[in-house]
Write an enzyme that holds these catalytic residues in place. Structure first.
Site, PDB file in Angstrom:
ATOM      1  N   GLU A 174     -48.883 -29.486 -79.785  1.00 52.96           N
ATOM      2  CA  GLU A 174     -50.109 -28.700 -79.890  1.00 52.96           C
ATOM      3  C   GLU A 174     -51.280 -29.457 -80.523  1.00 52.96           C
ATOM      4  O   GLU A 174     -51.695 -29.172 -81.655  1.00 52.96           O
ATOM      5  CB  GLU A 174     -49.843 -27.400 -80.650  1.00 52.96           C
ATOM      6  CG  GLU A 174     -48.810 -26.527 -79.979  1.00 52.96           C
ATOM      7  CD  GLU A 174     -48.611 -25.177 -80.637  1.00 52.96           C
ATOM      8  OE1 GLU A 174     -48.047 -24.279 -79.980  1.00 52.96           O
ATOM      9  OE2 GLU A 174     -49.040 -25.005 -81.808  1.00 52.96           O
ATOM     10  N   GLU A 182     -42.081 -23.812 -76.277  1.00 54.79           N
ATOM     11  CA  GLU A 182     -42.074 -22.779 -77.316  1.00 54.79           C
ATOM     12  C   GLU A 182     -42.445 -21.446 -76.685  1.00 54.79           C
ATOM     13  O   GLU A 182     -43.337 -21.375 -75.841  1.00 54.79           O
ATOM     14  CB  GLU A 182     -43.078 -23.069 -78.448  1.00 54.79           C
ATOM     15  CG  GLU A 182     -42.683 -24.177 -79.382  1.00 54.79           C
ATOM     16  CD  GLU A 182     -43.688 -24.369 -80.510  1.00 54.79           C
ATOM     17  OE1 GLU A 182     -44.380 -23.386 -80.886  1.00 54.79           O
ATOM     18  OE2 GLU A 182     -43.800 -25.500 -81.019  1.00 54.79           O
TER      19      GLU A 182
END
EC number: 3.2.1.21
Length: 451
Positions: free
Chosen positions: A175, A361
């Site tokens: 991320e 995720e």
């Protein structure tokens, strides 16, 4: 307990036989042992020491004590029926100072951890950077300083040379949006800057370090598969008004395209670059070509969609994320929208024709209650996973190449700026005793994976 309608029926047999089924974790959130065995402070250790930064005033010096209890945690993963385990490697545990001194005890911990995964039939998926930059590098400018790119490459080289005989799947960064924007624009995350120009420069250097690491990892690791995990969001305008539609396009430009475009050889999106003005990052010759190094897979972290409203008072993007009052939400306030995951994956497939994707995720937080008998009946979390996996099943049937799913997270952990207020785990952690208890959602995932 029966699953109520409209929760769909679901079977593992409806997914490809070679599908990866895993859980994700990250080093800072679970390991603890913050000052043991040669580990040095990270930016998150420093951040947590500052009053008001962590909502409950806590820190991760102990966290889940995974450093000492990793065998128990891997046993849980094995018994759950996982065939893959995503973890991250702590830079401050491996490299002791800015000169690149290797901490052999830290490397040995990860060597033992990987051996433990393989002994339990868990394919190791290693994330090299999950936000825990060594504090000694932050004191030299952190990711804003181009020198950190080369410090990262040294870290990647050391780790992949030592572990590459056993780890074949590598995620360079988790991320980059959060590293750059939450860490340096809105200040929610470490190091806590609030400067758009710094954030964009950090973003560029993170992406550059990714691109330069790709050939390095392939050089060091036979048959390496290298990717990156992006936090991506499907977006929709708050109204059909043209101003909100245009605001959604701008927001998408920085939230999604600012990462997807350069990774796929298109450079930074020109419409957003024009909006950045003097805050635009410094890009040197060859940087964009390096960032576009071909991927072996794209990791997609999906949690929720965003609803966008025009906000002229909020430059440079002049957008605002608003709540849809009619939507079901998690305890974090995030919208529960399985179809959002489908629209996101379709969009990526349509616009970028990517290499295989993995859901690296996906998960949710609710306010877990421990019953008198010690059980945790987190039916909402269980249903969340069922509904999202049912949508993923349909997307794969459409021909979109998704090859694995990693639930976030195996165990409750230190949830960054939220401290211990948010629980995402399939396994409940009593942070006073460190006792692990499989929640209802974990029982369901185990039964699903074991057929």
């Amino acid at each position: 307990m029966p699953i109520p309608n409209p929760i769909p029926e679901l079977s593992k047999s409806e997914f490809p036989d070679d599908f990866m089924w895993g859980c994700s974790t990250s080093s800072f959130q679970i390991e603890g042992a913050a000052s043991e065995a040669g580990r040095v402070p990270s930016i998150w250790d420093h951040f947590a020491e500052q009053a008001g930064r962590i909502r409950d005033g806590s820190d991760a010096r102990v966290a889940c004590d995974h450093y000492h209890r990793w065998q128990e945690d891997l046993d849980i993963a094995q018994k759950m029926g996982l065939n893959a385990y995503r973890f991250s490697i702590s830079w401050p545990r491996v490299i002791s100072d800015a000169t690149g001194t290797i901490n052999e005890e830290g490397l040995q911990f990860y060597s033992d951890l990987v051996d433990g995964m393989l002994a339990r039939g868990l394919q190791p998926w290693a994330t090299l950077y999950h936000w825990d930059l060594p504090q000694y590098l932050q004191e030299q400018g952190g990711w804003e300083n181009r020198a950190t790119v080369y410090a990262y490459l040294n870290f990647a080289d050391v780790v992949s040379r030592r572990l590459g005989d056993r780890i074949k799947n590598w995620i360079t960064h988790n991320e980059p949006w959060c590293t750059a924007m939450h860490g340096n624009w809105d200040g929610m995350h470490a190091p806590g800057n609030r400067d758009f120009k710094i954030a964009l420069q950090v973003c560029h250097h993170v992406l550059l370090s990714h691109g330069l690491a790709v050939p390095l990892l392939r050089q060091n690791v036979s048959d390496a598969k290298v990717g990156i995990a992006l936090s991506l969001h499907p977006l929709r305008p708050a109204t059909t008004a043209s101003k909100d539609v245009e605001a959604t396009r701008r927001h998408d430009g920085l939230r999604n395209r600012w990462f997807l475009d350069p990774l796929h050889g298109r450079g930074y999106p020109q419409d957003i670059w024009d909006l950045t003005g003097a805050a635009a990052p410094q890009v040197q010759r060859g940087d964009l070509e390096a960032i576009a190094a071909p991927l072996d897979f794209l990791g997609v972290n999906y949690y929720f969609p965003e609803v966008i409203q025009d906000a002229p008072e909020k430059p440079p993007l002049a957008t605002n994320v608003v709540h849809d009052p009619d939507c079901e939400r998690t305890a974090f306030g995030w919208e529960v929208a399985p179809q959002g995951m489908a629209s996101l994956l379709r969009r990526i497939q349509r616009d970028y024709q990517p290499v295989p994707m993995y859901l690296t995720e996906n998960g949710c937080t609710y306010d877990d209650v421990v019953e008198a008998d010690g059980s945790i009946h987190d039916a909402k979390r269980r249903d969340y996973f069922i509904r999202h996996l049912a949508v993923l099943r349909e997307v794969i049937r459409e021909g979109i190449d998704v090859r694995g799913y990693f639930a976030w997270s195996l165990i409750d952990n230190f949830e960054w700026a939220e401290g211990y207020l948010r629980r995402f785990g399939l396994v409940y952690i009593d942070f006073q005793t460190q006792q692990r208890t499989l929640k209802m959602s974990g029982h369901w995932y185990r039964d699903f994976l074991r057929g």
